[in-house]
Design an enzyme around this catalytic site. Structure first.
Site, PDB file in Angstrom:
ATOM      1  N   CYS A  73       0.962  -1.163   0.094  1.00 51.64           N
ATOM      2  CA  CYS A  73      -0.018   0.041   0.155  1.00 51.64           C
ATOM      3  C   CYS A  73       0.786   1.124  -0.024  1.00 51.64           C
ATOM      4  O   CYS A  73       0.451   2.206  -0.636  1.00 51.64           O
ATOM      5  CB  CYS A  73      -0.983  -0.014   1.262  1.00 51.64           C
ATOM      6  SG  CYS A  73      -0.156   0.142   2.868  1.00 51.64           S
ATOM      7  N   HIS A 111      -2.427   0.856   7.167  1.00 47.07           N
ATOM      8  CA  HIS A 111      -2.669   0.865   5.718  1.00 47.07           C
ATOM      9  C   HIS A 111      -2.728   2.383   5.219  1.00 47.07           C
ATOM     10  O   HIS A 111      -3.227   3.273   6.013  1.00 47.07           O
ATOM     11  CB  HIS A 111      -4.244   0.505   5.500  1.00 47.07           C
ATOM     12  CG  HIS A 111      -4.552   0.406   3.996  1.00 47.07           C
ATOM     13  ND1 HIS A 111      -3.667  -0.326   3.115  1.00 47.07           N
ATOM     14  CD2 HIS A 111      -5.548   0.734   3.444  1.00 47.07           C
ATOM     15  CE1 HIS A 111      -4.360  -0.048   2.022  1.00 47.07           C
ATOM     16  NE2 HIS A 111      -5.368   0.457   2.110  1.00 47.07           N
ATOM     17  N   ASP A 126      -8.347   4.008  -3.215  1.00 41.73           N
ATOM     18  CA  ASP A 126      -7.353   3.106  -2.838  1.00 41.73           C
ATOM     19  C   ASP A 126      -7.010   2.305  -3.936  1.00 41.73           C
ATOM     20  O   ASP A 126      -7.598   1.466  -4.594  1.00 41.73           O
ATOM     21  CB  ASP A 126      -7.839   2.215  -1.675  1.00 41.73           C
ATOM     22  CG  ASP A 126      -7.085   1.550  -0.972  1.00 41.73           C
ATOM     23  OD1 ASP A 126      -5.803   1.197  -1.361  1.00 41.73           O
ATOM     24  OD2 ASP A 126      -7.414   1.028   0.081  1.00 41.73           O
TER      25      ASP A 126
END
Length: 260
Positions: A73, A111, A126
């Site tokens: 991420c 995250h 995302d």
């Protein structure tokens, strides 16, 4: 030398010339990114992936985007943040956490993803989550939102939101929790410190797992160790892979985008 290049990036995700600053373009950029660039724990050796705060964006651009190897991420969403910023979007980094992440790393700043503000409305974006989730911008709204057979909702909590997903035949479950507090890259220092401790622990042999995934036209596919999950039109299928040759073939197919 600045290696990061907007047009190269756009071409790599199949969006050459898509430079508009609007919701339609943003949705195309997000979904195309998820289809073109995989989430991959295998793109970097863990010892090379501990620099979360002072990330070399040019090096990551070459490996994750230009070469198409993907990443985690903090590789993918950080570079996507830069791409959107250079295109003229109003982008804010956000931090979220999963139950597993809190247990593993002991932090709520786990995250990394982004918030985009367009015409006064806020959207979650995302491109770096290794599980079933939204593939196009998700409005920060109490309304239930449907994407490709899956439903999503944001449930307000005392300290922020819980992003929940429900598949075609499954119940609501939490994807991750988050707040809309604007973040700085330095906020991930605690996660970086935990990574460094993990790498330095000579008693551990499980420091790097196989975790990869990507989107396709109407769903997503993920491989976590030997657990192979496909989501198509909101319907999930899970298999445990016991054959080594099949496992290696599935890793290759997920990373290459050849879903067969």
């Amino acid at each position: 030398m600045n290696v990061f290049d907007v047009e190269t990036y756009l071409q790599r995700i199949g969006c050459g010339g898509e430079t508009g600053v609007d919701l339609e373009t943003l949705a195309k950029l997000q979904k195309s990114h998820l289809m073109a660039i995989p989430y991959s724990s295998l793109a970097y050796e863990l010892r090379d992936a501990v620099n979360v705060v002072d990330l070399d964006e040019d090096d990551v651009f070459v490996t994750s985007i230009a070469e198409g190897q993907g990443g985690a991420c903090y590789h993918l969403n950080r570079l996507f943040h830069r791409l959107l910023t250079e295109l003229g979007y109003d982008v804010t980094p956000l931090a979220g956490s999963t139950a597993e992440g809190r247990e593993t790393f002991g932090t709520d700043v786990e995250h990394m993803f982004n918030l985009v503000t367009l015409d006064g409305a806020d959207w979650l974006v995302d491109v770096g989550y290794p599980g079933p989730t939204y593939v196009e911008p998700l409005a920060v709204s109490p309304a239930v939102q449907t994407q490709y057979g899956s439903q999503f909702r944001l449930v307000e909590q005392e300290t922020g939101y819980a992003l929940q997903r429900r598949g075609a035949v499954t119940r609501w479950s939490v994807v991750y929790t988050f707040t809309t507090q604007p973040r700085q890259w330095s906020d991930w220092k605690e996660l970086e410190d935990n990574f460094r401790a993990l790498v330095g622990d000579t008693t551990r042999t499980d420091t790097q797992e196989t975790l990869c995934g990507r989107a396709f036209a109407n769903g997503q596919v993920f491989l976590r160790q030997r657990r192979y999950l496909t989501v198509e039109n909101g319907r999930e299928q899970v298999r445990t892979i016991t054959d080594d040759d099949e496992f290696r073939a599935l890793v290759s197919r997920v990373l290459s985008g050849d879903h067969g």
